[in-house]
Design an enzyme around this catalytic site. Structure first.
Site, short mmCIF file in Angstrom:
data_model
loop_
_atom_site.label_atom_id
_atom_site.label_comp_id
_atom_site.label_asym_id
_atom_site.label_seq_id
_atom_site.Cartn_x
_atom_site.Cartn_y
_atom_site.Cartn_z
N ARG A 122 -22.70 -28.11 45.34
CA ARG A 122 -21.24 -28.27 45.40
C ARG A 122 -20.86 -28.41 46.87
NH1 ARG A 122 -21.29 -29.33 40.95
NH2 ARG A 122 -20.40 -28.31 39.11
N GLU A 168 -13.46 -33.01 47.21
CA GLU A 168 -13.57 -34.27 46.46
C GLU A 168 -12.24 -34.63 45.83
OE1 GLU A 168 -16.88 -34.03 43.73
OE2 GLU A 168 -18.21 -33.32 45.29
N HIS A 195 -20.91 -37.94 43.84
CA HIS A 195 -21.17 -36.88 42.85
C HIS A 195 -21.76 -37.49 41.57
CE1 HIS A 195 -19.82 -32.57 41.66
NE2 HIS A 195 -20.95 -32.89 41.06
#
Lengths: 344, 344
Positions: free
Chosen positions: A239, A268, A286
């Protein structure tokens, strides 16, 4: 058969396929497609909040204590990601809500991405690809010599399902694998460091794949980056907030670390545009956990899990049968004794 | 000690480093830096052609029968590449010139590149990297779902030192490895196909790493590509002419195969610019075998080989001691019974 309401938060990567396959079973309450507050959104669908017993969610939309507070009957939360940082686990535990993650199903996909990013950064595949595409046909295709992957000391931060798959792959490249996690793992042949700075000091590259928790937030801080050093490479498939991104950008721009392969970012979809000019950085949207094949298996597991929950009402205890030997489903059901998921 | 003249053709990747380390031993005749015909070039250096006994060469400049004809005293040809297609092996054999390749030293580097290209094409790492860099910060980072590498059937064409390293790595990704080579290998667990079309028919991806010979030129032709099919991926880390590039471009543009990762091209440095617009293609400037660490070991081996040759005059029989366990030096000395290098 009565259709069950299913609240969908965020846009799980499996969702379009899952919706098509299961529209005869559920009323999909796609909160991700509405800008209305949740209660208003449910009102537009003529759905009483108290009728919602299950939620399918995704990191793009947090399942907070406030949202849970609006939904008194929720007993089941399902996420298709390995990380569960978008779910208020404490509140779920307090209320006895079962939380299931099937994300470790795609651990091998994420590990593939980690290795791809590591090779790409070291061998400058993306950067050379860009250069070749801009090249004049008659000019020689020059390039700078790359550091060799074989023999490199690679530290894995978080030796869970993803980290284990990363290690297995790195061994085939003759890397020296070492790791950090909350606790030393029994039966693991890699050297363990209880301290991330010590790991970084003894590594040429770090692969970050631990879950995001209060304890692991910014686990890669400036001190760790400086310990890794100016030739060191960082790969993040966990993450974004596991890394202090501001410091990462600074270290990359200043040449204080050697390069980075990033599939995730701290805010993000924002990607720091200071990185756009750097050839030693590979930026990925991602995309790590999302392959067609894993999506299909996830769809089947989500369907089975929901079916089991709605059929029995009590706590879920699905033991999925996975035919592909490389999937390692780990249904990490809460409530459990610890506030953290069990796999780092 | 008298300096020995050493003719250098092409620009071997090790050369700048090798020259620096060995300027006290050799007069480097850098033919690659001159546009003059060889005899004129040697005249400008006051070197008699008959004084040249050894050549260090590279694929960027062919060692032809014509060049060899100008150099009556040559007894030793050394290349730092695995491929020897730039050397007229028949003429060397006829004249009893020893030909040494130390290219398989970098077999692991080339294999790393092959895996990097394969992951990149499947997971669209380079293409997504380009897209992210062009992205508006506030827009979600969307991407298409990738095919999974795990479980894919990957065919290796040429199971020599490079192919073996590719296979070892693919196993760690849980791929099903199969291969084609001139002959079936004993003690190899992978399924063997004597016919490349049959291999392609049963594969999801092909990795090309055999030597370029008259027999292997265009070993990947249109028939093989169509057998591989519209989802199939081709990776070439061998030599460009192993693939019929015109047909490859056609198949890629028409979507008759799924994608390609290419480190080599048929007419280097020319790269077909029809490929520049394609996101399912990764283009690399023949960078596979060139890492800093391998360069250093190659420098040491080239130095030892030349020293042995100049000291003893008869045929070389150096058995280098390599401390890195992952190097598999194979001194493939000619004259031998076959016209082809022994490793495919």
């Amino acid at each position: 058969m009565e259709l069950q309401p299913l609240l969908v938060l965020g846009l799980p990567s499996i969702f379009p396929a899952f919706e098509t396959l299961n529209s005869h079973k559920y009323i999909f309450l796609k909160a991700f497609s509405s800008k209305l507050p949740l209660l208003q959104f449910l009102a537009t669908k003529n759905v009483a909040p108290s009728s919602i017993r299950a939620i399918l969610c995704d990191p793009r939309q947090a399942l907070t204590v406030d949202i849970l507070g609006l939904l008194p009957a929720v007993g089941f939360v399902l996420t298709t990601t390995a990380g569960m940082d978008h779910i208020d686990l404490s509140e779920c535990r307090r209320r006895g809500i079962q939380v299931v993650s099937i994300g470790s199903l795609a651990a091998d996909d994420v590990a593939d991405m980690a290795i791809g990013l590591l090779i790409d950064v070291l061998y400058k595949i993306s950067a050379n690809n860009r250069r070749v595409r801009k090249c004049v046909a008659s000019k020689p295709l020059n390039f700078t010599m790359a550091p060799k992957l074989g023999g490199k000391r690679v530290g894995i931060i978080g030796l869970g399902s993803i980290g284990g798959e990363v290690g297995k792959r790195l061994e085939a490249f003759d890397c020296k694998v070492m790791y950090h996690s909350r606790n030393e793992k029994p039966f693991v042949p890699y050297h363990y460091y209880s301290n991330v700075v010590d790991l970084a000091t003894n590594c040429d590259a770090l692969v970050v794949c631990c879950p995001l928790t209060k304890q692991t937030r910014h686990i890669l801080n400036r001190e760790v980056m400086l310990a890794l050093g100016k030739d060191g490479v960082i790969v993040n498939v966990g993450r974004g907030p596991l890394i202090d991104e501001k410091e990462l950008v600074h270290c990359l721009v200043q040449g204080e670390i050697g390069g980075a392969g990033l599939d995730v970012f701290e805010n993000e979809p924002r990607v720091p545009n200071e990185l756009f000019a750097l050839d030693n950085v590979v930026l990925s949207p991602h995309a790590g956990a999302h392959t067609k094949e894993s999506c299909q298996v996830k769809c089947e597991l989500v369907a089975a899990s929901l079916e089991a929950f709605f059929a029995t009402k009590p706590r879920i205890s699905v033991q999925p049968v996975i035919e592909e030997r490389h999937f390692y489903p780990s249904f990490e059901c809460l409530p459990a004794s610890s506030g953290e998921p069990a796999y780092a």
